[in-house]
Motif scaffolding. Structure first.
Motif, PDB file in Angstrom:
ATOM      1  N   GLN A  91       1.097  -1.037  -0.042  1.00 21.44           N
ATOM      2  CA  GLN A  91      -0.054  -0.133  -0.017  1.00 21.44           C
ATOM      3  C   GLN A  91       0.670   1.368  -0.088  1.00 21.44           C
ATOM      4  N   SER A  92       1.972   1.270   0.700  1.00 24.08           N
ATOM      5  CA  SER A  92       2.846   2.382   0.783  1.00 24.08           C
ATOM      6  C   SER A  92       3.465   2.659  -0.675  1.00 24.08           C
ATOM      7  N   LEU A  93       3.460   1.542  -1.529  1.00 18.67           N
ATOM      8  CA  LEU A  93       4.516   1.457  -2.801  1.00 18.67           C
ATOM      9  C   LEU A  93       3.343   2.431  -3.678  1.00 18.67           C
ATOM     10  N   VAL A  94       2.151   1.784  -3.670  1.00 18.39           N
ATOM     11  CA  VAL A  94       1.015   2.246  -4.451  1.00 18.39           C
ATOM     12  C   VAL A  94       0.839   3.833  -4.073  1.00 18.39           C
ATOM     13  N   LYS A  95       0.916   4.218  -2.909  1.00 21.79           N
ATOM     14  CA  LYS A  95       0.700   5.684  -2.432  1.00 21.79           C
ATOM     15  C   LYS A  95       1.749   6.281  -3.005  1.00 21.79           C
ATOM     16  N   ASP A  96       2.900   5.913  -3.034  1.00 17.95           N
ATOM     17  CA  ASP A  96       4.065   6.929  -3.435  1.00 17.95           C
ATOM     18  C   ASP A  96       4.218   6.912  -5.013  1.00 17.95           C
ATOM     19  N   TYR A  97       3.400   5.955  -5.679  1.00 19.55           N
ATOM     20  CA  TYR A  97       3.254   5.945  -7.191  1.00 19.55           C
ATOM     21  C   TYR A  97       2.197   6.872  -7.356  1.00 19.55           C
ATOM     22  N   ILE A  98       1.001   6.801  -6.780  1.00 15.82           N
ATOM     23  CA  ILE A  98      -0.008   7.865  -7.095  1.00 15.82           C
ATOM     24  C   ILE A  98       0.376   9.345  -6.675  1.00 15.82           C
ATOM     25  N   GLY A 102      11.309  10.941  -9.864  1.00 16.72           N
ATOM     26  CA  GLY A 102      10.786   9.694 -10.032  1.00 16.72           C
ATOM     27  C   GLY A 102       9.493   9.596  -9.917  1.00 16.72           C
ATOM     28  N   LEU A 103       8.812   8.408 -10.315  1.00 13.91           N
ATOM     29  CA  LEU A 103       7.373   8.098  -9.632  1.00 13.91           C
ATOM     30  C   LEU A 103       7.189   7.641  -8.350  1.00 13.91           C
ATOM     31  N   ARG A 104       8.193   7.026  -7.906  1.00 16.35           N
ATOM     32  CA  ARG A 104       8.371   6.592  -6.521  1.00 16.35           C
ATOM     33  C   ARG A 104       9.095   7.411  -5.635  1.00 16.35           C
ATOM     34  N   VAL A 105      10.286   8.085  -5.959  1.00 16.03           N
ATOM     35  CA  VAL A 105      11.363   8.633  -5.179  1.00 16.03           C
ATOM     36  C   VAL A 105      12.003   9.929  -5.834  1.00 16.03           C
ATOM     37  N   THR A 106      11.880  10.812  -5.057  1.00  8.47           N
ATOM     38  CA  THR A 106      12.566  12.188  -5.368  1.00  8.47           C
ATOM     39  C   THR A 106      13.993  12.307  -4.756  1.00  8.47           C
ATOM     40  N   GLN A 107      14.979  12.792  -5.542  1.00  4.98           N
ATOM     41  CA  GLN A 107      16.178  12.763  -5.042  1.00  4.98           C
ATOM     42  C   GLN A 107      16.639  14.196  -4.856  1.00  4.98           C
ATOM     43  N   VAL A 108      17.042  14.776  -3.671  1.00  4.05           N
ATOM     44  CA  VAL A 108      17.313  16.231  -3.234  1.00  4.05           C
ATOM     45  C   VAL A 108      18.607  16.192  -2.885  1.00  4.05           C
ATOM     46  N   ARG A 109      19.684  17.146  -3.251  1.00  2.00           N
ATOM     47  CA  ARG A 109      21.052  17.133  -2.627  1.00  2.00           C
ATOM     48  C   ARG A 109      20.970  18.594  -1.821  1.00  2.00           C
ATOM     49  N   HIS A 139      17.064  10.868  -0.540  1.00  2.00           N
ATOM     50  CA  HIS A 139      15.945   9.929  -1.406  1.00  2.00           C
ATOM     51  C   HIS A 139      14.591   9.913  -0.545  1.00  2.00           C
ATOM     52  N   VAL A 140      13.735  10.796  -1.002  1.00  2.00           N
ATOM     53  CA  VAL A 140      12.500  11.226  -0.443  1.00  2.00           C
ATOM     54  C   VAL A 140      11.520  10.265  -1.065  1.00  2.00           C
ATOM     55  N   ARG A 141      10.637   9.795  -0.385  1.00  2.00           N
ATOM     56  CA  ARG A 141       9.429   8.696  -1.069  1.00  2.00           C
ATOM     57  C   ARG A 141       8.210   9.865  -1.275  1.00  2.00           C
ATOM     58  N   ASN A 142       7.715   9.768  -2.509  1.00  2.00           N
ATOM     59  CA  ASN A 142       6.650  10.741  -2.917  1.00  2.00           C
ATOM     60  C   ASN A 142       5.676  10.584  -1.856  1.00  2.00           C
TER      61      ASN A 142
END
Length: 345
Positions: A136-143, A173-180, A188-191
């Motif tokens: 469910q967390s994976l689906v939440k990240d993609y949405i 990305g659709l699941r993770v956003t990378q911020v430096r 690596h932040v989950r959407n």
């Protein structure tokens, strides 16, 4: 003999219209409907992605014009980036939709051929429930990632604040956003965990500087000199191109017994407010030096002495202490003025 008999009875059935209008026709109809549904879904997704592409916000980017850096509105770069992201989202959605349509069509064809699909459907239902709990967390990240791309909340190169992580976006990305961040750490932040997005790279920014001035000075004269010193900010060789407006003195921000704090703001190019703020501090410091002004210091009182039994300073006359001589200062204590400087009489 039985085989020949069955073949002799089956051939007439195959040649009859009743046979072809039965199971074969229904199977063909299912396949045609699945193909039409798949094509329609792909067309809808393609139109949605085109809408996402048209909804891209323009970015203010730095370009060289005759060797001079200028900040200009540029929708081309942002549109190109958004088109790529929209195509990525569209391809993922189209693949998922096509897979779902043809999976349903395959189950219906198997049912038309006379096979019992109830155990398969029951197993798929149980697997779906288990998958929904585990992913469910994976689906939440993609949405969440799909909506972030569709709404153009952030993009590669933007300076953002995501709550726990802030810095420059390196990958979306659709699941993770990378911020430096400014220290070089790559986050690596989950959407699905992003509750708010503060984007400093869309449109423009503002440099805000609070300047403490002497309390007993002429406020109008000091404010005028402060504004005049910052008017030359556009001619600064390092940050002049990033200044998009004239400095504004908003007025008195706070008032104490030692100083009057005046707030000054300047409109800047996106993500350049920090560099402009540093240049503003340098110009304010030079202006104060020219005018013979100094930043007011807070008055402080420091008491030094031997600690008593409960952590308090020992008083004169207390057991174990020598009384101070008349007319001499107590060596255990000293009253100081601004940040340790002796008070003036």
């Amino acid at each position: 003999m039985d085989l020949l008999a069955n073949a002799s009875t089956t051939m007439p059935d195959v040649a009859s219209w009743e046979f072809w209008l039965g199971v074969p026709f229904r199977v063909l109809l299912i396949l045609v409907i699945a193909g039409v549904a798949s094509a329609a879904i792909r067309l809808i997704i393609r139109r949605i992605t085109r809408g996402i592409e048209r909804g891209t916000r323009s970015r203010v980017v730095r370009k060289l014009d005759a060797g001079k850096a200028q900040w200009v509105q540029d929708a081309g770069l942002a549109r190109e980036r958004q088109v790529q992201r929209a195509k990525t989202v569209g391809s993922v959605l189209a693949s998922v939709a096509t897979l779902a349509v043809w999976a349903i069509a395959l189950l219906m064809v198997i049912s038309e051929l006379g096979f019992n699909i109830a155990p398969v459907v029951a197993s798929a239902g149980i697997a779906g429930v288990a998958l929904s709990f585990g992913a469910q967390s994976l689906v939440k990240d993609y949405i969440a990632g799909i909506f972030m791309v569709a709404e153009d909340q952030l993009g590669i190169g933007d300076v953002v604040d995501l709550g726990e992580a802030s810095g420059s976006v390196e990958e979306v990305g659709l699941r993770v956003t990378q911020v430096r961040d400014v220290q070089g750490t790559l986050w690596h932040v989950r959407n699905g965990e992003i509750l708010r997005v503060g984007n400093s790279s869309q449109g423009w920014a503002r440099a805000v500087l609070d300047v403490p001035l002497p309390y007993d000075g002429d406020l109008d004269a000091m404010t005028a000199r402060l504004k005049d010193s910052l008017e030359d900010l556009k001619n600064d060789p390092e940050v002049g191109a990033s200044v998009m407006g004239s400095p504004e003195v908003l007025g008195v921000e706070s008032l104490t017994g030692e100083s009057v704090t005046v707030r000054v703001t300047v409109k800047t190019a996106p993500s350049q407010q920090w560099a402009v703020s540093r240049a503003m501090r340098v110009k304010v410091k030079k202006m104060l030096d020219r005018e013979g002004l100094s930043v007011p210091l807070l008055n402080q009182t420091v008491v030094r002495g031997s600690a008593g039994p409960y952590g308090q300073a020992a008083e004169a006359g207390a057991p174990g202490t020598a009384p101070a001589e008349p007319g001499s200062a107590d060596p255990r204590s000293a009253t100081t003025g601004s940040q340790g400087a002796p008070e003036r009489g």
